[in-house]
Scaffold this motif. Sequence first.
Motif, PDB file in Angstrom:
ATOM      1  N   ALA A  62       0.813  -1.222   0.000  1.00  0.00           N
ATOM      2  CA  ALA A  62       0.000   0.000   0.000  1.00  0.00           C
ATOM      3  C   ALA A  62       0.841   1.264   0.000  1.00  0.00           C
ATOM      4  CB  ALA A  62      -0.931   0.012   1.212  1.00  0.00           C
ATOM      5  N   LEU A  63       2.168   1.099   0.293  1.00  0.00           N
ATOM      6  CA  LEU A  63       3.038   2.287   0.364  1.00  0.00           C
ATOM      7  C   LEU A  63       3.360   2.787  -1.034  1.00  0.00           C
ATOM      8  CD1 LEU A  63       5.509   1.174   3.209  1.00  0.00           C
ATOM      9  CD2 LEU A  63       3.501   2.683   3.368  1.00  0.00           C
ATOM     10  N   TRP A  93      -6.702   1.559   1.473  1.00  0.00           N
ATOM     11  CA  TRP A  93      -6.170   0.435   0.680  1.00  0.00           C
ATOM     12  C   TRP A  93      -6.933  -0.817   1.058  1.00  0.00           C
ATOM     13  CZ3 TRP A  93      -3.337  -4.033   2.184  1.00  0.00           C
ATOM     14  CH2 TRP A  93      -2.777  -4.762   1.110  1.00  0.00           C
ATOM     15  N   THR A  94      -7.215  -1.657   0.056  1.00  0.00           N
ATOM     16  CA  THR A  94      -7.976  -2.889   0.276  1.00  0.00           C
ATOM     17  C   THR A  94      -7.043  -4.088   0.137  1.00  0.00           C
ATOM     18  OG1 THR A  94      -9.948  -1.847  -0.647  1.00  0.00           O
ATOM     19  CG2 THR A  94      -9.975  -4.254  -0.466  1.00  0.00           C
ATOM     20  N   ALA A  95      -7.050  -4.937   1.154  1.00  0.00           N
ATOM     21  CA  ALA A  95      -6.211  -6.129   1.129  1.00  0.00           C
ATOM     22  C   ALA A  95      -6.846  -7.216   0.272  1.00  0.00           C
ATOM     23  CB  ALA A  95      -5.984  -6.632   2.554  1.00  0.00           C
ATOM     24  N   SER A  96      -6.069  -8.299   0.091  1.00  0.00           N
ATOM     25  CA  SER A  96      -6.567  -9.389  -0.753  1.00  0.00           C
ATOM     26  C   SER A  96      -7.777 -10.081  -0.154  1.00  0.00           C
ATOM     27  CB  SER A  96      -5.439 -10.415  -0.995  1.00  0.00           C
ATOM     28  OG  SER A  96      -4.951 -10.918   0.257  1.00  0.00           O
ATOM     29  N   GLY A 127     -10.151  -8.577   1.347  1.00  0.00           N
ATOM     30  CA  GLY A 127     -11.271  -7.639   1.331  1.00  0.00           C
ATOM     31  C   GLY A 127     -11.258  -6.626   2.436  1.00  0.00           C
ATOM     32  N   ARG A 128     -10.373  -6.740   3.366  1.00  0.00           N
ATOM     33  CA  ARG A 128     -10.312  -5.761   4.445  1.00  0.00           C
ATOM     34  C   ARG A 128      -9.747  -4.443   3.923  1.00  0.00           C
ATOM     35  NH1 ARG A 128      -8.071  -8.978   9.828  1.00  0.00           N
ATOM     36  NH2 ARG A 128      -9.759 -10.523   9.927  1.00  0.00           N
ATOM     37  N   ARG A 129     -10.260  -3.353   4.479  1.00  0.00           N
ATOM     38  CA  ARG A 129      -9.813  -2.018   4.072  1.00  0.00           C
ATOM     39  C   ARG A 129      -9.017  -1.393   5.220  1.00  0.00           C
ATOM     40  NH1 ARG A 129     -12.023   0.481  -0.320  1.00  0.00           N
ATOM     41  NH2 ARG A 129     -11.756   2.519   0.688  1.00  0.00           N
ATOM     42  N   TYR A 130      -7.920  -0.744   4.828  1.00  0.00           N
ATOM     43  CA  TYR A 130      -7.036  -0.110   5.800  1.00  0.00           C
ATOM     44  C   TYR A 130      -6.804   1.339   5.376  1.00  0.00           C
ATOM     45  CZ  TYR A 130      -6.015  -4.822   7.455  1.00  0.00           C
ATOM     46  OH  TYR A 130      -6.121  -6.101   7.947  1.00  0.00           O
TER      47      TYR A 130
END
Length: 454
Positions: free
Chosen positions: A82-83, A94-97, A99-102
């Motif tokens: 995400a950097l 940013w969305t992880a693989s 589905g979580r969003r950070y």
Amino acid sequence: MLTLIVCIFSAGILLFVEARLYSGLDRQLGLQVATIGKVYREEPDELKDLASEWGITLFRVDDAGGIREQTEAWQREGLSRALQPGDSASPLSWTASDGRRYRVHSYTGSSYRVAAALEEAPLRDTLWTLAVILALGIPFAAGLAVAGGYFLAGRVLAPVGAMAQKAREITAESLAKRLPVDNAQDEFGRLATVFNDTLSRLQDAFERLRRFTADASHELRTPLTAMRSVGEVALQNTLDTVAYRDVIGSMLEEVDRLTRLVESLLILTRADSGKLQLVAEDLDLGGLVGTVVDQLHVLADEKQQELTLRAPIRVPATGDAALIRLALMNLIHNAIKYTPTGGKITVEVNATGRRAMIEIRDTGPGIPVAHRDRIFDRFYRVDTSRSREEGGVGLGLAIARWAVEANGGQIELATDGTEGSLFRVILPARDDLSAADWDQRSPYELRKREAASS
């Protein structure tokens, strides 16, 4: 419209709350980045304790030698992807693989780079809960608005329904009914008042029409009945030539009276329909009135009356000569009719305030005050006991008023405390007249003086 307003309002609330929540999350993330940077600068060895002591579970620190420190959770979620190269100006989502969003934010110092992240799940759960509440509240608000609007509309429009129901009951036979007026100050009250005023005028018009029809029928039936009676009597008896001539003469008198009545009714009918075309022309009122007086002199002489015309100055005016002559004929003829034998009728033509004025004064019995307001009504007679030959049918003054008003003038029954009646006719004068035009002597007066001297 209300539903659209509620939807826009709900969307505005959702966007506002989202902006406020993200703003709070970004402040918290900024504090974490600042804390990590401070610890790195002052106590680098304590970076591993930030997760347990400060609750900062997602961060990474890079220096010249590579990765100095990163948490297990950061590495597990793959947040390094995400950097962005360099220093990000503001936090990014940013969305992880999985589905979580950070929410990720980084800061680059002189020899190091600090990055931290926070999960957006609590924030998005809050936004979703709010969206569900608003979505469920929109139809509820719309339904409540419909119900309240229906109730209020029923209350507000109830007077309209009452007026409509009452209006359906009003016919030509029940014009005396009126629409209900609950509050004369609001819009519906003013509307009902206007309708009631219109109904009053219609009722008055219908009453005058009924009265006119009844009076006209009576006046038409009377001469017809007289002719039939005279004819039936003549047929039942054997008469000589002189008697038959008397019968025919009597019938012709009734025919003449009937003809005059029909002509008067036709004049008033054309006047009411507005189809009578006026022919405006420049007039010398003194000469016009003099012609009428000369024509009616024979009637005055039969009753030994003194009919005098005074026209000291020239009085120019504009109007339809035929209609003005008709009005004067009726007014002067009425004065002769109601003035007793040996009486006096004076007709004066003058000007006042640049207006032409004609006054007709007689020495008759006058008109009582109680009858003055209705003297110009059709078929109205002051003394109903008079014979039809003497009193007429009551159309002369009505025709005179119409003829004068059609020419832009006015007629009135004036009184100066003397006996008899005084009718005043005021007509508009021409606008292009000078003072010299008003000072000229009347041609009629000059002709009268010439006739007297010869």
